[in-house]
Motif scaffolding. Sequence first.
Motif, PDB file in Angstrom:
ATOM      1  N   ILE A 192       0.841  -1.190   0.000  1.00 57.30           N
ATOM      2  CA  ILE A 192       0.000   0.000   0.000  1.00 57.30           C
ATOM      3  C   ILE A 192       0.876   1.239   0.000  1.00 57.30           C
ATOM      4  N   PRO A 193       0.293   2.348  -0.445  1.00 58.81           N
ATOM      5  CA  PRO A 193       1.096   3.559  -0.551  1.00 58.81           C
ATOM      6  C   PRO A 193       1.465   4.127   0.819  1.00 58.81           C
ATOM      7  N   GLU A 194       0.617   3.946   1.818  1.00 57.63           N
ATOM      8  CA  GLU A 194       0.784   4.773   3.016  1.00 57.63           C
ATOM      9  C   GLU A 194      -0.039   4.217   4.177  1.00 57.63           C
ATOM     10  N   VAL A 195       0.645   3.553   5.091  1.00 56.59           N
ATOM     11  CA  VAL A 195      -0.055   2.937   6.227  1.00 56.59           C
ATOM     12  C   VAL A 195      -0.846   3.951   7.034  1.00 56.59           C
ATOM     13  N   MET A 196      -0.291   5.144   7.140  1.00 55.55           N
ATOM     14  CA  MET A 196      -0.871   6.138   8.033  1.00 55.55           C
ATOM     15  C   MET A 196      -2.223   6.686   7.571  1.00 55.55           C
ATOM     16  N   HIS A 197      -2.551   6.499   6.327  1.00 60.13           N
ATOM     17  CA  HIS A 197      -3.822   7.051   5.887  1.00 60.13           C
ATOM     18  C   HIS A 197      -4.976   6.246   6.432  1.00 60.13           C
ATOM     19  N   HIS A 198      -5.936   6.960   6.923  1.00 58.40           N
ATOM     20  CA  HIS A 198      -7.087   6.358   7.571  1.00 58.40           C
ATOM     21  C   HIS A 198      -7.680   5.251   6.726  1.00 58.40           C
ATOM     22  N   PHE A 199      -7.863   5.549   5.471  1.00 56.89           N
ATOM     23  CA  PHE A 199      -8.475   4.590   4.563  1.00 56.89           C
ATOM     24  C   PHE A 199      -7.671   3.296   4.485  1.00 56.89           C
ATOM     25  N   PHE A 200      -6.355   3.418   4.403  1.00 52.25           N
ATOM     26  CA  PHE A 200      -5.538   2.225   4.239  1.00 52.25           C
ATOM     27  C   PHE A 200      -5.373   1.431   5.531  1.00 52.25           C
ATOM     28  N   SER A 201      -5.246   2.132   6.644  1.00 55.34           N
ATOM     29  CA  SER A 201      -5.082   1.345   7.867  1.00 55.34           C
ATOM     30  C   SER A 201      -6.369   0.579   8.147  1.00 55.34           C
ATOM     31  N   ASN A 202      -7.443   1.146   7.726  1.00 55.88           N
ATOM     32  CA  ASN A 202      -8.721   0.468   7.839  1.00 55.88           C
ATOM     33  C   ASN A 202      -8.752  -0.796   6.989  1.00 55.88           C
ATOM     34  N   ILE A 203      -8.216  -0.661   5.796  1.00 55.97           N
ATOM     35  CA  ILE A 203      -8.217  -1.784   4.872  1.00 55.97           C
ATOM     36  C   ILE A 203      -7.279  -2.891   5.343  1.00 55.97           C
ATOM     37  N   ILE A 204      -6.135  -2.504   5.867  1.00 53.77           N
ATOM     38  CA  ILE A 204      -5.184  -3.476   6.395  1.00 53.77           C
ATOM     39  C   ILE A 204      -5.885  -4.392   7.379  1.00 53.77           C
ATOM     40  N   ASN A 205      -6.563  -3.744   8.281  1.00 51.21           N
ATOM     41  CA  ASN A 205      -7.414  -4.404   9.246  1.00 51.21           C
ATOM     42  C   ASN A 205      -8.207  -5.577   8.705  1.00 51.21           C
ATOM     43  N   SER A 206      -9.017  -5.283   7.719  1.00 47.76           N
ATOM     44  CA  SER A 206      -9.922  -6.313   7.224  1.00 47.76           C
ATOM     45  C   SER A 206      -9.162  -7.371   6.438  1.00 47.76           C
ATOM     46  N   ILE A 207      -8.099  -6.972   5.785  1.00 46.27           N
ATOM     47  CA  ILE A 207      -7.336  -7.946   5.006  1.00 46.27           C
ATOM     48  C   ILE A 207      -6.650  -8.952   5.921  1.00 46.27           C
ATOM     49  N   ILE A 208      -5.983  -8.438   6.940  1.00 48.16           N
ATOM     50  CA  ILE A 208      -5.312  -9.331   7.880  1.00 48.16           C
ATOM     51  C   ILE A 208      -6.295 -10.320   8.475  1.00 48.16           C
ATOM     52  N   GLU A 209      -7.429  -9.786   8.858  1.00 52.07           N
ATOM     53  CA  GLU A 209      -8.417 -10.601   9.540  1.00 52.07           C
ATOM     54  C   GLU A 209      -8.939 -11.719   8.635  1.00 52.07           C
ATOM     55  N   GLU A 210      -9.324 -11.334   7.437  1.00 52.68           N
ATOM     56  CA  GLU A 210      -9.890 -12.318   6.518  1.00 52.68           C
ATOM     57  C   GLU A 210      -8.826 -13.340   6.106  1.00 52.68           C
ATOM     58  N   ALA A 211      -7.605 -12.884   5.941  1.00 54.58           N
ATOM     59  CA  ALA A 211      -6.523 -13.795   5.572  1.00 54.58           C
ATOM     60  C   ALA A 211      -6.334 -14.834   6.665  1.00 54.58           C
ATOM     61  N   GLU A 212      -6.279 -14.351   7.877  1.00 54.48           N
ATOM     62  CA  GLU A 212      -6.050 -15.238   9.016  1.00 54.48           C
ATOM     63  C   GLU A 212      -7.129 -16.315   9.089  1.00 54.48           C
ATOM     64  N   LYS A 213      -8.367 -15.894   8.864  1.00 54.46           N
ATOM     65  CA  LYS A 213      -9.475 -16.854   8.883  1.00 54.46           C
ATOM     66  C   LYS A 213      -9.235 -17.999   7.913  1.00 54.46           C
ATOM     67  N   ASN A 214      -8.546 -17.689   6.833  1.00 57.96           N
ATOM     68  CA  ASN A 214      -8.346 -18.688   5.794  1.00 57.96           C
ATOM     69  C   ASN A 214      -6.967 -19.328   5.842  1.00 57.96           C
ATOM     70  N   GLY A 215      -6.289 -19.124   6.942  1.00 62.45           N
ATOM     71  CA  GLY A 215      -4.998 -19.774   7.107  1.00 62.45           C
ATOM     72  C   GLY A 215      -3.843 -19.090   6.401  1.00 62.45           C
TER      73      GLY A 215
END
Lengths: 341, 341
Positions: free
Chosen positions: B68-91
């Motif tokens: 991602i371009p920029e962790v600090m941006h609200h939009f992206f840190s939000n997205i990181i959140n959901s990606i990590i979570e969904e990835a983890e669910k799927n191993g």
Amino acid sequence: MNNITLKEIAEKLGISITTVSKALKNYPDVSEKTRKAVIDLAQELHYTPNSFAVNLRTKESKTIGLIIPEVMHHFFSNIINSIIEEAEKNGYLVIILQSNESIELEIKQVELLINKRVDGILISLSNESNYNEHLQNIINRKIPLVMFDKIAKLANCSKVIINDQKAAMNAVQHLIDQGCKKIAHIRGPENPQNAIDRFIGYKKALEKNNITFDPNLVYTCKNVTFEEGIEFAKQIINEHPDVDGIFVITDLVAVGLLSHFNEIGIKVPQQIAVIGFSNWFISQVFTPKISTVDQPSHEMGTVAIKLLLEEINSNKDKIPFSPKTIELDTNLIVRESSKRV
Amino acid sequence: MNNITLKEIAEKLGISITTVSKALKNYPDVSEKTRKAVIDLAQELHYTPNSFAVNLRTKESKTIGLIIPEVMHHFFSNIINSIIEEAEKNGYLVIILQSNESIELEIKQVELLINKRVDGILISLSNESNYNEHLQNIINRKIPLVMFDKIAKLANCSKVIINDQKAAMNAVQHLIDQGCKKIAHIRGPENPQNAIDRFIGYKKALEKNNITFDPNLVYTCKNVTFEEGIEFAKQIINEHPDVDGIFVITDLVAVGLLSHFNEIGIKVPQQIAVIGFSNWFISQVFTPKISTVDQPSHEMGTVAIKLLLEEINSNKDKIPFSPKTIELDTNLIVRESSKRV
DNA sequence: TTGTAGGCGTTATCAG
DNA sequence: CTGATAACGCCTACAA
């Protein structure tokens, strides 16, 4: 275009795999001619070593794990930044996991990282965590571990922290210096060390100034959210209308607090002076601009990963490594919300 | 406490490695008795498969890369959140890298991820990127790739986007509906698709309402920062004091803009109505509360990783997979900064 | 200077 | 139902 192996290079050149391997790793015992031939072909074919095989052979993954409570918090996303960057510089990649302040999740995630065989782990503990088994487990397995910000005092590993007590004391002293007589504290949850330390700092400052501590003036966050800030604002106004200063565990909660004060027309800082913690970006643009304590988040990330790499490298070289605790400086930032000129 | 292998279990039980492996993976052709003995011992010894060996064998890393371009941006840190979570669910675990809006860094990072042999890559492009070689490279190597938010239209891979044109049109239409006659646009950099689309949406809205487009009313961000917002506020007041509405590429810049307006006493929305984009948290607590366009960041992350996993799984099963483009809905959020009731 | 052989730990095939 | 064997791709003693 597919994955070139040493074997293929060896075959094309009619030499052995060993020689190819050596040539690419600049072993001295390869003739200049062979070396050049190998390197040229490797480049042409875009050879890159199969990291799976390398991992298996070297027992290193060149990957480190990072567990934090909450990506969305300004302080942590800032830290992620510096960790990723410093890791990359040193040839490491970072797997990030988020505990959501839940110890249950944190335990699972530690397990995932151990099973993944990361070369080291960086962690900032969830609010529910102490020095529990999952953390001991990391240390027992001799996996390098560094805790930062939210740590377990008892853990025998490197730590990067700030002096929360001192920082809190300074913040409260500042409120007192502005003439505040009755200062409330919105503290973090019971368990985490930094919430405890900030609370102690608050008490010490009162004590030092001969203000009697009143437990009724302490409000305890459960989730440390904006919404809780609003809630506590209402409570404080209700229960202690004569409070004239508030020290808040973190800026996000202070924003909630001040939003409510703005709404009902309470004058800050004249009626109530407020100071937060962590220096979120929002604090410098909120109306009124919010006083706070600056934590060196970027530096904290950098120092943490440097410590981790130091330990990783010591282990590799079989040099004994003793855990270190590094304390970083904080900075009182006085803005409108507490400045009574 | 150290790493147990299949071999050790086999030796202790006096059976072959093969049988142990099968027992643990619930192959049907192992006797109940043997299976139980193996599983019990494995549990007792805390056996976990060596992921390095598994990776090598299966040619999978169970890891995905996220740039991602920029962790600090609200939009992206939000997205990181959901990606990590969904990835983890799927191993799957997620390696995160940050391009800092630099194509040079992005290229390096793609290379790192390829060499690491991640099972798939999620990317939101830097402002400097188009469908360049490094991205083609990913596709050529048949590594599953999903682009989200900031995409390259030409790339033949799955994409998750919003309809920036439409969203921008609605935002500007809203300003017009509030009576704005002379509307400026602070746009993003020249290159990225979403900046272009929002700009087009702006123009279309004007056109639709028979307002002639004036290129002098368009200001172009370089870095899309708070500071730029302040800068443009000054310029606009200077160059076009009669502007009565501004559509801003993103909330962060709008915050800069409004900070300056507050400072010099320009009344928002009466004198100038302002609307931003992305619905940052800060927009709901800023004074005045900032109107914006809500992007479903959490959903975007989830959808992106689901698409990626779908492609990964199709590849494994040798089922052909056709890239999909999914467009998510946005939501106009009207707050104080644009509401002239 | 070059090559052979063995092993890292797991999985898959095939024969017994 | 069980096990021997090979292979994944790389690295490194050791031998030639």
